[in-house]
Design a protein around this motif. Structure first.
Motif, PDB file in Angstrom:
ATOM      1  N   GLU A  83       8.315  -3.824 -11.093  1.00  0.00           N
ATOM      2  CA  GLU A  83       9.720  -4.164 -10.916  1.00  0.00           C
ATOM      3  C   GLU A  83      10.507  -2.874 -10.640  1.00  0.00           C
ATOM      4  O   GLU A  83      10.218  -1.822 -11.214  1.00  0.00           O
ATOM      5  N   PRO A  84      11.496  -2.925  -9.742  1.00  0.00           N
ATOM      6  CA  PRO A  84      12.341  -1.739  -9.543  1.00  0.00           C
ATOM      7  C   PRO A  84      13.079  -1.386 -10.828  1.00  0.00           C
ATOM      8  O   PRO A  84      13.473  -2.275 -11.599  1.00  0.00           O
ATOM      9  N   ASP A  85      13.257  -0.093 -11.074  1.00  0.00           N
ATOM     10  CA  ASP A  85      13.988   0.311 -12.266  1.00  0.00           C
ATOM     11  C   ASP A  85      15.483   0.374 -11.989  1.00  0.00           C
ATOM     12  O   ASP A  85      15.939   0.083 -10.872  1.00  0.00           O
ATOM     13  N   ALA A  86      16.246   0.751 -12.994  1.00  0.00           N
ATOM     14  CA  ALA A  86      17.714   0.737 -12.878  1.00  0.00           C
ATOM     15  C   ALA A  86      18.218   1.702 -11.817  1.00  0.00           C
ATOM     16  O   ALA A  86      19.310   1.525 -11.270  1.00  0.00           O
ATOM     17  N   GLN A  87      17.447   2.729 -11.513  1.00  0.00           N
ATOM     18  CA  GLN A  87      17.846   3.714 -10.507  1.00  0.00           C
ATOM     19  C   GLN A  87      17.326   3.371  -9.110  1.00  0.00           C
ATOM     20  O   GLN A  87      17.522   4.136  -8.161  1.00  0.00           O
ATOM     21  N   GLY A  88      16.664   2.220  -8.976  1.00  0.00           N
ATOM     22  CA  GLY A  88      16.134   1.812  -7.678  1.00  0.00           C
ATOM     23  C   GLY A  88      14.744   2.329  -7.394  1.00  0.00           C
ATOM     24  O   GLY A  88      14.220   2.124  -6.291  1.00  0.00           O
ATOM     25  N   GLY A  89      14.118   2.994  -8.352  1.00  0.00           N
ATOM     26  CA  GLY A  89      12.749   3.457  -8.168  1.00  0.00           C
ATOM     27  C   GLY A  89      11.743   2.336  -8.363  1.00  0.00           C
ATOM     28  O   GLY A  89      12.051   1.278  -8.919  1.00  0.00           O
ATOM     29  N   GLN A  90      10.537   2.570  -7.899  1.00  0.00           N
ATOM     30  CA  GLN A  90       9.476   1.577  -8.018  1.00  0.00           C
ATOM     31  C   GLN A  90       8.138   2.305  -8.029  1.00  0.00           C
ATOM     32  O   GLN A  90       7.995   3.378  -7.437  1.00  0.00           O
ATOM     33  N   LYS A  91       7.162   1.719  -8.701  1.00  0.00           N
ATOM     34  CA  LYS A  91       5.837   2.329  -8.793  1.00  0.00           C
ATOM     35  C   LYS A  91       4.790   1.371  -8.241  1.00  0.00           C
ATOM     36  O   LYS A  91       5.002   0.153  -8.168  1.00  0.00           O
ATOM     37  N   VAL A  92       3.658   1.944  -7.853  1.00  0.00           N
ATOM     38  CA  VAL A  92       2.572   1.155  -7.284  1.00  0.00           C
ATOM     39  C   VAL A  92       1.256   1.603  -7.895  1.00  0.00           C
ATOM     40  O   VAL A  92       1.049   2.785  -8.179  1.00  0.00           O
ATOM     41  N   THR A  93       0.360   0.628  -8.111  1.00  0.00           N
ATOM     42  CA  THR A  93      -0.995   0.878  -8.618  1.00  0.00           C
ATOM     43  C   THR A  93      -1.999   0.395  -7.581  1.00  0.00           C
ATOM     44  O   THR A  93      -1.830  -0.691  -7.002  1.00  0.00           O
ATOM     45  N   LEU A  94      -3.029   1.193  -7.356  1.00  0.00           N
ATOM     46  CA  LEU A  94      -4.050   0.876  -6.359  1.00  0.00           C
ATOM     47  C   LEU A  94      -5.374   0.567  -7.035  1.00  0.00           C
ATOM     48  O   LEU A  94      -5.856   1.341  -7.871  1.00  0.00           O
ATOM     49  N   TYR A  95      -5.972  -0.585  -6.654  1.00  0.00           N
ATOM     50  CA  TYR A  95      -7.293  -0.996  -7.112  1.00  0.00           C
ATOM     51  C   TYR A  95      -8.272  -0.916  -5.938  1.00  0.00           C
ATOM     52  O   TYR A  95      -7.937  -1.281  -4.803  1.00  0.00           O
ATOM     53  N   HIS A  96      -9.503  -0.487  -6.237  1.00  0.00           N
ATOM     54  CA  HIS A  96     -10.554  -0.384  -5.232  1.00  0.00           C
ATOM     55  C   HIS A  96     -11.720  -1.260  -5.674  1.00  0.00           C
ATOM     56  O   HIS A  96     -12.311  -1.037  -6.734  1.00  0.00           O
ATOM     57  N   ALA A  97     -12.025  -2.286  -4.874  1.00  0.00           N
ATOM     58  CA  ALA A  97     -13.082  -3.238  -5.230  1.00  0.00           C
ATOM     59  C   ALA A  97     -14.189  -3.210  -4.183  1.00  0.00           C
ATOM     60  O   ALA A  97     -13.943  -3.003  -2.988  1.00  0.00           O
ATOM     61  N   THR A  98     -15.423  -3.439  -4.633  1.00  0.00           N
ATOM     62  CA  THR A  98     -16.567  -3.577  -3.734  1.00  0.00           C
ATOM     63  C   THR A  98     -17.378  -4.794  -4.164  1.00  0.00           C
ATOM     64  O   THR A  98     -17.183  -5.351  -5.247  1.00  0.00           O
ATOM     65  N   GLY A  99     -18.284  -5.211  -3.282  1.00  0.00           N
ATOM     66  CA  GLY A  99     -19.159  -6.333  -3.614  1.00  0.00           C
ATOM     67  C   GLY A  99     -18.395  -7.628  -3.774  1.00  0.00           C
ATOM     68  O   GLY A  99     -17.446  -7.904  -3.041  1.00  0.00           O
ATOM     69  N   GLU A 100     -18.807  -8.438  -4.751  1.00  0.00           N
ATOM     70  CA  GLU A 100     -18.179  -9.746  -4.947  1.00  0.00           C
ATOM     71  C   GLU A 100     -16.699  -9.632  -5.273  1.00  0.00           C
ATOM     72  O   GLU A 100     -15.896 -10.475  -4.870  1.00  0.00           O
TER      73      GLU A 100
END
Length: 322
Positions: A83-100
């Motif tokens: 969710e964006p914070d009060a200052q308009g910032g935002q964060k992202v998390t990256l997942y790396h999947a292989t196989g099934e």
């Protein structure tokens, strides 16, 4: 119009510009041998400013990679935004999947980076973690086209509709080995949201400007929810008829022409220079290529060239317009 506004009636998927997958690019790193650059642009808020630049919190923005030619994902990169914070910032998390796990719609696999700041200013936030170079943020939209002319029976205006637009650009650079041992890979993007406890795909695509030209309005939602492995069976006959109508193809000619874009997987042979449809560079004129396809060569292009704000180094897209 590339993959912008890929929902019915030239609206964003699920009626939300934040969920709009707009473009996919793949090319060799210009300054690092045996490294591949993948860029997925999302959020067509330039057409719906009320949506704002922040990606949809909790949605999964997923880039799928087929390494063995079966049109099913073998490697997947999933991006989930806070969710964006009060200052308009935002964060992202990256997942790396292989196989099934790569075939699942939800974010799965190993967390490569967590809670990275999304950049909304002129300077990109570039993160280097192990094998990955990553930047996620507001950037100039690299797609170029005279959309007004296309919509007005190919009466060209000379104006680039996208010249002042911004997108959220997700750029990655990584060693070739992360994407499989063989040089040929297939790529497509997808945007997934959770509804009633199920993960539902609301947008997907790889080749530019397919759904806008080929899918009827009442077929677009089903297309966005579908899988590339089913594309030929589900769409070839209907799309053949579209090409017969728009370009005067014979059925045999149309079926042959569609082999370049069905299934909707962007092929990239990394042993050869990237140039669409072998991967896609930021300056490839995909609008001209698509116009030539649908018209059977009668229309050569719209007269609009690449943007001049592209950067020579990572993350390659231009700074955002103010």
């Amino acid at each position: 119009m590339s993959h912008h506004l890929s929902g019915p009636n030239l609206r964003p998927p699920a009626g939300d510009a934040r969920l709009d997958l707009t473009d996919l690019f793949a090319f060799q790193s210009p300054d690092r041998r045996e490294h591949t650059v993948l860029i997925m642009d999302v959020n067509s808020f330039g057409f719906d400013p009320s949506a704002g630049p922040h990606p949809y919190p909790g949605a999964v923005y997923r880039l799928n990679v087929d390494t063995d030619g079966d049109n099913r994902p073998d490697v997947a990169f999933s991006f989930v935004f806070s969710e964006p914070d009060a200052q308009g910032g935002q964060k992202v998390t990256l997942y790396h999947a292989t196989g099934e796990q790569a075939g699942e719609h939800h974010a799965s696999g190993e967390v490569v980076v967590r809670d990275v700041d999304v950049s909304f200013g002129a300077d990109p936030n570039i993160v280097r973690e192990g094998w990955l170079t990553l930047s996620v943020g507001l950037r100039s939209d690299p797609f170029f086209a005279d959309l007004e002319g296309i919509g007005n029976d190919f009466t060209w205006t000379g104006n680039d509709t996208m010249a002042g637009n911004n997108v959220i650009s997700i750029a990655m650079e990584m060693p070739d080995r992360v994407l499989g041992d063989e040089p040929l890979i297939g790529l497509w993007g997808r945007v997934v949201v959770e509804r009633d406890g199920r993960w539902v795909s609301v947008d997907r695509g790889a080749h530019p400007s397919l759904t806008a030209y080929f899918n009827a309005e009442d077929a677009k939602d089903a297309y966005n929810a579908g899988e590339p492995v089913d594309d030929v069976r589900k769409y070839r006959d209907t799309w053949v008829k579209v090409l017969e109508h728009t370009g005067g193809y014979t059925p045999e000619e149309a079926a042959k022409a569609l082999e370049a874009v069905l299934p909707d997987v962007l092929r990239f042979d990394r042993s050869k220079p990237a140039r669409y449809p072998n991967g896609r560079r930021l300056d490839d004129d995909v609008t001209d290529i698509r116009l030539q396809l649908v018209s059977n060569g009668k229309i050569q292009g719209d007269g609009i060239g690449p943007h001049t704000d592209l950067q020579p180094g990572f993350p390659y897209t231009g700074p955002p317009h103010t």
